[in-house]
Design a protein around this motif. Structure first.
Motif, PDB file in Angstrom:
ATOM      1  N   THR A   8       0.844  -1.199   0.000  1.00 36.78           N
ATOM      2  CA  THR A   8       0.000   0.000   0.000  1.00 36.78           C
ATOM      3  C   THR A   8       0.876   1.245   0.000  1.00 36.78           C
ATOM      4  N   ASP A   9       0.323   2.328  -0.543  1.00 42.70           N
ATOM      5  CA  ASP A   9       1.039   3.599  -0.497  1.00 42.70           C
ATOM      6  C   ASP A   9       0.071   4.740  -0.706  1.00 42.70           C
ATOM      7  N   ALA A  22      -3.134   3.782  -3.140  1.00 45.80           N
ATOM      8  CA  ALA A  22      -3.121   2.580  -3.973  1.00 45.80           C
ATOM      9  C   ALA A  22      -2.727   1.360  -3.161  1.00 45.80           C
ATOM     10  N   TRP A  23      -3.222   0.216  -3.611  1.00 39.44           N
ATOM     11  CA  TRP A  23      -2.697  -1.070  -3.170  1.00 39.44           C
ATOM     12  C   TRP A  23      -2.409  -1.889  -4.425  1.00 39.44           C
ATOM     13  N   GLY A  28      -0.553  -8.859  -9.324  1.00 38.45           N
ATOM     14  CA  GLY A  28      -0.781  -7.784 -10.279  1.00 38.45           C
ATOM     15  C   GLY A  28      -2.132  -7.109 -10.185  1.00 38.45           C
ATOM     16  N   ARG A  29      -3.018  -7.641  -9.324  1.00 36.65           N
ATOM     17  CA  ARG A  29      -4.274  -6.925  -9.082  1.00 36.65           C
ATOM     18  C   ARG A  29      -3.944  -5.632  -8.361  1.00 36.65           C
ATOM     19  N   TRP A  30      -4.784  -4.612  -8.543  1.00 35.51           N
ATOM     20  CA  TRP A  30      -4.511  -3.319  -7.917  1.00 35.51           C
ATOM     21  C   TRP A  30      -5.784  -2.493  -7.842  1.00 35.51           C
ATOM     22  N   ALA A  31      -5.720  -1.485  -7.004  1.00 37.92           N
ATOM     23  CA  ALA A  31      -6.763  -0.458  -6.932  1.00 37.92           C
ATOM     24  C   ALA A  31      -6.080   0.843  -6.542  1.00 37.92           C
ATOM     25  N   GLY A 133       7.067  -0.158  -5.005  1.00 35.74           N
ATOM     26  CA  GLY A 133       7.295   0.719  -6.151  1.00 35.74           C
ATOM     27  C   GLY A 133       6.058   0.844  -7.018  1.00 35.74           C
ATOM     28  N   TRP A 134       5.369  -0.274  -7.230  1.00 37.90           N
ATOM     29  CA  TRP A 134       4.124  -0.231  -8.009  1.00 37.90           C
ATOM     30  C   TRP A 134       3.022   0.516  -7.269  1.00 37.90           C
ATOM     31  N   ALA A 135       2.915   0.292  -5.961  1.00 33.06           N
ATOM     32  CA  ALA A 135       1.898   1.017  -5.184  1.00 33.06           C
ATOM     33  C   ALA A 135       2.182   2.517  -5.226  1.00 33.06           C
ATOM     34  N   ASP A 136       3.443   2.901  -5.120  1.00 30.85           N
ATOM     35  CA  ASP A 136       3.820   4.307  -5.209  1.00 30.85           C
ATOM     36  C   ASP A 136       3.461   4.864  -6.588  1.00 30.85           C
TER      37      ASP A 136
END
Length: 181
Positions: A8-9, A22-23, A28-31, A133-136
């Motif tokens: 999370t970020d 974001a999470w 690879g799922r995200w919101a 990094g992806w959450a950011d």
């Protein structure tokens, strides 16, 4: 699903200012969501809240967060603030009490369903942790939407593509591809 890890970020431009949260999950799922006005701490708390709500069925949920504020708020502080009538230890009004109350409801719903509490793992932000990094990246992208006056939520569960979390997230300015989320 028995065990699932999400990072999370939160992000904020001109803190306070347009914000995002974001999470991103290990698969690879995200919101992500944007706010026209917020703070980085609001983004961090909302990321945790949505991660818990969006994974209500996951028995062993592990949240990796770079925010000790979010982790400590969930683990300790929200209960203490609630016991004091949403006041800090100095008697000042608790910041973000509305989100903390929602976090308590989400935690209590897990407990009522017989699920264990969420496990937290602190990770260093901007230190090469791939999921963080992806959450950011998602939270920063969302804050830019907030800067354009858009408050919305995007998710791979709502038609957006999954992320390829086997590679690092693009750095700011690297990915020029226009996307909604």
């Amino acid at each position: 699903m028995s065990r699932y890890t999400v990072a999370t970020d939160g992000a904020c431009m001109r803190n306070p200012g347009p914000a995002g949260w974001a999470w991103v999950g290990e698969d690879g799922r995200w919101a992500a969501g944007s706010l026209v006005a917020g703070t980085n701490n609001i983004g961090e708390l909302l990321a945790v809240l949505y991660a818990i709500r969006d994974h209500a069925e996951v028995a062993d949920l592990c949240i990796q967060a770079d925010s000790m504020y979010a982790i400590n708020s969930y683990r300790t502080w929200m209960d203490a603030h609630a016991r004091r009538g949403w006041k800090t230890s100095t008697g000042a009004p608790t910041k973000n009490a509305d989100i903390l109350a929602e976090l308590m409801r989400a935690r209590d719903a897990r407990r009522a369903a017989g699920l264990p509490d969420v496990a937290f793992e602190h990770v260093r932000g901007h230190a090469g942790h791939r999921l963080n990094g992806w959450a950011d990246e998602r939270a920063v992208r969302a804050s830019h939407h907030g800067d354009r006056g858009l408050a919305a939520v995007w998710s791979s569960d709502r038609g957006q593509d999954l992320l390829d979390v086997s590679v690092d997230a693009p750095k700011a300015g690297e990915d020029k591809t226009p996307r909604e989320g």
